[in-house]
Design an enzyme around this catalytic site. Structure first.
Site, PDB file in Angstrom:
ATOM      1  N   ASP A  58       0.835  -1.201   0.000  1.00  0.00           N
ATOM      2  CA  ASP A  58       0.000   0.000   0.000  1.00  0.00           C
ATOM      3  C   ASP A  58       0.871   1.253   0.000  1.00  0.00           C
ATOM      4  O   ASP A  58       2.079   1.197   0.284  1.00  0.00           O
ATOM      5  CB  ASP A  58      -0.883  -0.041   1.260  1.00  0.00           C
ATOM      6  CG  ASP A  58      -2.187   0.713   1.113  1.00  0.00           C
ATOM      7  OD1 ASP A  58      -2.324   1.489   0.165  1.00  0.00           O
ATOM      8  OD2 ASP A  58      -3.078   0.520   1.977  1.00  0.00           O
ATOM      9  N   ASP A 104     -10.585   2.046  -3.460  1.00  0.00           N
ATOM     10  CA  ASP A 104     -11.158   1.811  -2.128  1.00  0.00           C
ATOM     11  C   ASP A 104     -12.674   1.871  -2.189  1.00  0.00           C
ATOM     12  O   ASP A 104     -13.361   1.501  -1.240  1.00  0.00           O
ATOM     13  CB  ASP A 104     -10.670   2.883  -1.149  1.00  0.00           C
ATOM     14  CG  ASP A 104      -9.345   2.509  -0.515  1.00  0.00           C
ATOM     15  OD1 ASP A 104      -8.844   1.404  -0.789  1.00  0.00           O
ATOM     16  OD2 ASP A 104      -8.807   3.335   0.253  1.00  0.00           O
TER      17      ASP A 104
HETATM   18  C1  DGJ Z   1      -5.832   1.920   1.999  1.00  0.00           C
HETATM   19  C2  DGJ Z   1      -6.203   0.705   1.216  1.00  0.00           C
HETATM   20  O1  DGJ Z   1      -6.671   1.040  -0.031  1.00  0.00           O
HETATM   21  C3  DGJ Z   1      -7.199  -0.123   2.003  1.00  0.00           C
HETATM   22  O2  DGJ Z   1      -7.628  -1.209   1.253  1.00  0.00           O
HETATM   23  C4  DGJ Z   1      -6.535  -0.559   3.261  1.00  0.00           C
HETATM   24  O3  DGJ Z   1      -5.481  -1.428   2.970  1.00  0.00           O
HETATM   25  C5  DGJ Z   1      -6.049   0.644   4.053  1.00  0.00           C
HETATM   26  N1  DGJ Z   1      -5.244   1.501   3.265  1.00  0.00           N
HETATM   27  C6  DGJ Z   1      -5.279   0.212   5.257  1.00  0.00           C
HETATM   28  O4  DGJ Z   1      -4.714   1.243   5.925  1.00  0.00           O
END
Ligand code: DGJ
Length: 726
Positions: free
Chosen positions: A472, A542
């Site tokens: 991430d 997301d």
């Molecule tokens: C952002 C990501 O896109 C989410 O899926 C998740 O992993 C969060 N970060 C975790 O902090």
């Protein structure tokens, strides 16, 4: 499919399967562009100059040639071409940033040039190299044109070397420049915001300069580097279409400029605002690779060129050719995870026939919320009292594989790492450090930082089988300065940062050869070819609301194949309690590799049963989703639905989607013309049993819209009965 250097005619011809690219070395000195388009046997191409008043020319050739009005192969700043330039180089000896490179020679070689630590497409057939010299700065420029014939893609990059005695500074570095003859064209770009990535936008190109740009240190949610320039009348199946992309994940510039004569210059590169590079005598710089493709058969064919290219030349071979169906902990628990919860979660996943559990954020250091812990890559002993290895073994004993979340590039000020190394953070001396999601960015241009991360992950996962990493990256870069670099190199920070990131990715892939990497940046904030070259798939967004995902997946499909577009069914609008919504969420998530974001510990037996059915269903066509060719039929922006299909290359199997954006009180009928259906055969939908002839599918599959929201239809057509002989 070749490169021809015709020295006597001063012509160079590049051919891919369906396209042709022709340049001329005008007067043996200036590479000018003649043609990029459909492959033709013996096209009559002559250099024409639409000279305009006020445009500079060389006395020797008169107004027959002005760099300002010719189609130039690669334009330089300050030398009489008043349009946007591809290269600007500051000469500290002469005190100017004007260059005028002159052609010296052309050569070709098999394969591709080495781009050092930058990502590069693999499996190229041949490369053309133009070598040019600038007599004043004594810089030597190598322009590369690399062919990927079966995908109709040509990639471009350059190398520049300082052969003089003083310092040179690269102020603008575009990897690709293409001049397109006068015409009425539209620009199709993919710009938006978090979390509505890659919203498709089509606009006319008017005279002037238009930029698609990221200054964020990442390719960003806000503007994807991929864009198309298409004939104003171009559709999915008709018209001229040019496409461009960048094999790079940091800040970039796409520049589109229509000039006084109606010609269009398209450029892709590192740009100028977020880039600068010092070349001391003897030093060289290699640019990232940019790619272009052309189709005379419209936008759909151009998308398929890029899909083929990405699948065959960019993406690493995955340890999982068929992707694991994952259950991710993020939307289920956010930070509230521990060993027992995760083991139960894994049991639930196994019970529903899923392949993998991914433990998302919150498992390490003091990371109980997003304010602390990033940088401290040690498992938290309170959460995993018997150690990470013992816990992961318990998960794997349930019958599922194990994936884990990491965010290597980031650091919270509240972390042991920051307390020990406040100097390891991207920051500008004397200025306040800024936060975003309570975090700062590690200085990946500093080799000690990259080594620290390698050592940390090495130790953390020593002796443990990790099947999948979710990498991430949750903030963009302000004050883009590496404290490690000396002052004269500080403006190289963001570029050198990316080299450190790619190095760490490559290390991770080598150190854990059985693991695949899913890339993520708060969803699809780094959905680019650079990231795809070091990962298997990318978390698309997301935003898991199916109605929003329809637009995101539609936009994404223009430049990127389904196999990279990680799609999860989530419980964002009562999907876990309303079976119709869950079916709808599943139909939308069938756009790419499937996963789930449910709290499986809380869902009913009916929902679990539904998941089982969905996964069994998905297994029947996952190969087609991952490897099939995409044909878009209806646009969610114009038609109220996104309709498309994946076809097996021989068209014996078709997966047809109708995804309604919202309820349609008028219940209009949509006709989905499946032009790839084979004439004279019968297809059967394996889901409903519906039999329909190939001819009827070509004429159009009729779908009546539903008056209510959350409505989708999926058809899986395979050849049926006597037609199997086909
Ligand atoms: C952002 C990501 O896109 C989410 O899926 C998740 O992993 C969060 N970060 C975790 O902090």
């Amino acid at each position: 499919m070749s490169i021809k250097i015709l020295n006597e005619e001063n012509r160079i011809i590049l051919r891919t399967k369906n396209t042709m690219y022709v340049m001329e070395i005008l007067y043996g000195k200036y590479p000018v562009h003649l043609y990029y388009g459909r492959n033709q046997k013996n096209p009559e191409l002559t250099f024409e100059n639409h000279y305009c008043a006020f445009s500079p020319y060389y006395d020797e050739h008169g107004t027959k040639f002005s760099p300002d009005t010719a189609m130039m192969e690669y334009p330089f700043f300050g030398m009489g071409d008043f349009r946007a330039s591809a290269l600007r180089l500051y000469d500290s000896v002469g005190g100017t940033n004007i260059t005028d490179f002159v052609f010296r020679k052309a050569k070709k070689f098999r394969g591709r040039p080495d781009l050092g630590g930058l990502p590069a497409a693999e499996g190229a057939s041949e490369t053309l190299e133009l070598i040019m010299d600038d007599p004043v700065t004594r810089a030597e420029l190598h322009l590369y044109y690399t062919l990927f014939p079966a995908s109709d893609v040509i990639s471009r990059s350059f190398m520049i070397k300082n052969k003089g005695k003083g310092d040179l500074e690269l102020e603008k570095a575009m990897s690709l420049a293409l001049d397109i003859p006068k015409g009425d064209y539209d620009l199709i770009s993919f710009q938006s915001t978090y979390p509505h990535e890659r919203a498709m936008c089509r606009e006319p190109i008017y005279q002037g300069n238009r930029r698609i740009v990221s200054r964020r240190g990442s390719s960003s949610h806000h503007a994807n580097p991929f864009f198309m320039i298409v004939d104003r009348k171009a559709t999915e199946t008709r018209g001229d279409a040019f496409g461009f992309n960048f094999v790079y994940s940091g800040s970039y510039l796409d520049e589109i400029e229509k000039d006084q004569n109606g010609m269009i210059r398209a450029m892709v590169g590192l740009g100028e605002e977020s880039f600068h590079y010092l070349l001391k005598p003897g030093e060289s710089f290699t640019s990232p690779e940019a790619v272009m493709s052309y189709s005379s058969k419209g936008i759909g064919e151009l998308s398929r060129n890029f899909h083929r290219f990405t699948k065959n030349h960019i993406l690493k071979e995955s340890p999982y050719p068929l992707r694991p169906v994952v259950l991710n902990s993020w939307e289920a628990f956010y930070f509230k995870i521990n060993e027992e919860i995760m083991v139960d979660f894994a049991k639930g996943a196994a019970e529903c026939g899923m392949d993998m559990v991914v433990m998302d954020d919150g498992w390490f250091g003091s990371r109980r919320n997003d304010r602390a812990g990033l940088g401290d890559w040690t498992p938290c002993p309170e959460l995993f009292p018997n150690g990470l290895g013992a816990f992961i073994k318990r998960v794997q004993d349930t019958g599922v594989k194990f994936g884990i979340w990491i965010e290597p590039e980031m650091i919270n000020p509240d972390s042991d790492l920051y307390r020990a190394h406040p100097d390891w953070v991207i920051s500008c001396e004397g200025r306040d450090r800024m936060l975003s999601r309570h975090q700062m960015i590690l200085d990946m241009a500093n080799p000690d930082v990259v080594q620290y991360l390698k050592d940390s992950f090495d130790k953390c996962f020593e002796g443990i089988r990790i099947d999948y990493f979710k990498w991430d990256m949750n903030r963009n870069m302000s004050h883009a300065v590496s404290p490690y670099l000396p002052p004269e190199r500080k403006r190289e920070s963001a570029f050198r940062y990316m080299l450190g990131v790619y190095e760490l990715y490559r290390w991770l892939l080598e150190r854990f050869p059985g693991a695949m990497i899913e890339n993520c940046s708060g969803g699809g904030g780094r959905f680019d070819l650079g990231m795809m070259s070091v990962s298997t798939q990318i978390w698309t967004s997301d935003n898991t609301v199916p109605e929003d995902r329809i637009f995101i997946q539609y936009g994404t499909s223009f430049g990127y194949p389904a196999s990279v577009m990680s799609c999860h069914v989530a419980n964002r609008r009562s999907e876990a309690t309303d079976p119709r919504r869950m079916d709808f969420g599943y139909a939308v998530a069938l756009g790419g590799p499937l996963g789930y974001e449910f709290n499986i510990l809380k869902v009913s037996d009916e929902v679990k049963e539904k998941m089982k059915q969905q996964i069994r269903d998905y297994r029947r066509y996952e190969k087609l989703i991952l490897n099939g060719d995409l044909y878009r039929l209806k646009s969610p922006y114009e038609d109220g639905c996104y309709a498309y299909y994946y076809a097996k290359p021989d068209n014996t199997e078709l997966l047809v989607y109708y995804l309604q954006v919202k309820g349609d009180p008028k219940q209009r009928t949509h006709k989905l013309k499946i032009a790839n259906a084979i004439r004279g055969v019968t297809y059967r939908d394996t889901r409903s049993g519906l039999e329909v002839s190939g001819d009827d599918l070509r004429r159009g599959l009729m779908i009546q819209a539903d008056k209510d929201d959350a409505y989708a239809r999926i058809f899986h057509f395979t050849l049926y009965g006597s037609s199997l002989k086909y």
